[in-house]
Design an enzyme around this catalytic site. Structure first.
Site, mmCIF file in Angstrom:
data_model
loop_
_atom_site.group_PDB
_atom_site.id
_atom_site.type_symbol
_atom_site.label_atom_id
_atom_site.label_comp_id
_atom_site.label_asym_id
_atom_site.label_seq_id
_atom_site.Cartn_x
_atom_site.Cartn_y
_atom_site.Cartn_z
ATOM 1 N N SER A 127 25.703 -56.116 6.788
ATOM 2 C CA SER A 127 26.117 -54.729 7.009
ATOM 3 C C SER A 127 26.590 -54.537 8.445
ATOM 4 O O SER A 127 26.092 -55.194 9.374
ATOM 5 C CB SER A 127 24.947 -53.777 6.733
ATOM 6 O OG SER A 127 25.287 -52.452 7.111
ATOM 7 N N TYR A 140 16.323 -50.852 7.077
ATOM 8 C CA TYR A 140 17.442 -51.527 6.428
ATOM 9 C C TYR A 140 18.191 -52.402 7.439
ATOM 10 O O TYR A 140 18.526 -53.563 7.150
ATOM 11 C CB TYR A 140 18.378 -50.490 5.830
ATOM 12 C CG TYR A 140 19.633 -51.053 5.207
ATOM 13 C CD1 TYR A 140 19.596 -51.672 3.954
ATOM 14 C CD2 TYR A 140 20.866 -50.962 5.857
ATOM 15 C CE1 TYR A 140 20.739 -52.197 3.383
ATOM 16 C CE2 TYR A 140 22.013 -51.483 5.290
ATOM 17 C CZ TYR A 140 21.940 -52.098 4.048
ATOM 18 O OH TYR A 140 23.076 -52.614 3.492
#
Length: 252
Positions: A127, A140
């Site tokens: 990400s 996350y």
């Protein structure tokens, strides 16, 4: 024909990746927790298998059923949209089980066959939050940062046997249902002291961001798999590419 195994293919990035490689003539093993073929019509070069990347038994069955593969894409992941104070430790561990340990377990399962053939590609979908931090994504982000470090070190080990390890870093992608799925899966609310700040920030982000599409990610994965000299980190989507440049990296 070369064969690719992709995790997390029920929707979003995984579905787009599978479609891209099928269109290009590859044999595709599309895996997901609960198999469904309503979005991937049956065809000769497609196999849909059940796979839970947090289960050693499930991984073993899927890898054996797939046969020799030329590329593995670790796309399956769990989101968590919350501040640290609102995150239960059990849920944090659950997230790491999928995002980090699941990718490690899948990689470990296919490495022997790739090493024996002295070829193969492993692509881990990370990400852009590992480049440009965002609030309410601390847990996350930590899982994806761990995935990055794992992949960069793995690349040095795997290169001894002609195997490449790459990272694809998507930007924000609300069309994949990430936020909704994260809340539904983790079942947590943002604590009141943070809620207004997070809500305002996310509203501002949605209004000013050129979002990443599943097709952007599929294109980046295609590049990671098929280009021998592709960089180890490939940003996917305009917002990820911008963050990459701002951090002093080249997107070439």
């Amino acid at each position: 024909m070369p064969k690719i195994l992709i995790t997390g293919c029920s929707s979003g990035f995984g579905l787009a990746i599978a479609q891209t490689f099928l269109t290009a003539g590859w044999d595709v093993v599309a895996t997901m927790r609960t198999p469904r073929n309503d979005r991937l019509p049956p065809q000769d070069r497609l196999e849909i298998l059940p796979l839970d990347v947090t289960s050693a038994e499930s991984i073993d069955k899927a890898v054996k059923a797939s046969g020799p593969i030329d590329a593995l894409v670790n796309n399956a992941g769990v989101g968590m949209l919350n501040v640290l104070e609102g995150a239960e430790m059990a849920k944090i561990r659950e997230l790491f089980e999928t995002n980090v340990f699941g990718a490690m377990a899948m990689t470990k399962a296919v490495l022997p066959q790739m090493r024996a053939r002295r070829s193969g590609v492993i692509v881990n979908v990370s990400s852009s939050v590992t480049i440009k931090p965002l609030p309410a994504l601390s847990v996350y982000s930590a899982s994806k940062a761990a995935l990055n470090a794992f992949t960069e070190s793995l690349a040095l080990e795997a290169a001894l046997f002609g195997i490449r390890a790459k990272l694809v870093l998507p930007g924000s992608a609300p069309t994949t249902g990430f936020g909704k799925n994260a809340v539904a899966r983790m079942g947590m609310e943002i604590p009141e002291p943070y809620s207004t700040f997070v809500s305002d920030y996310m509203t501002a982000l949605r209004s000013g961001t050129e979002f990443t599409t599943p097709e952007d990610v599929a294109e980046a994965v295609w590049r990671a798999v098929t280009e021998q000299d592709a960089p180890i980190k490939i940003p996917a989507g305009a917002d990820a590419q911008r963050s990459f440049r701002e951090a002093g990296n080249s997107t070439a």
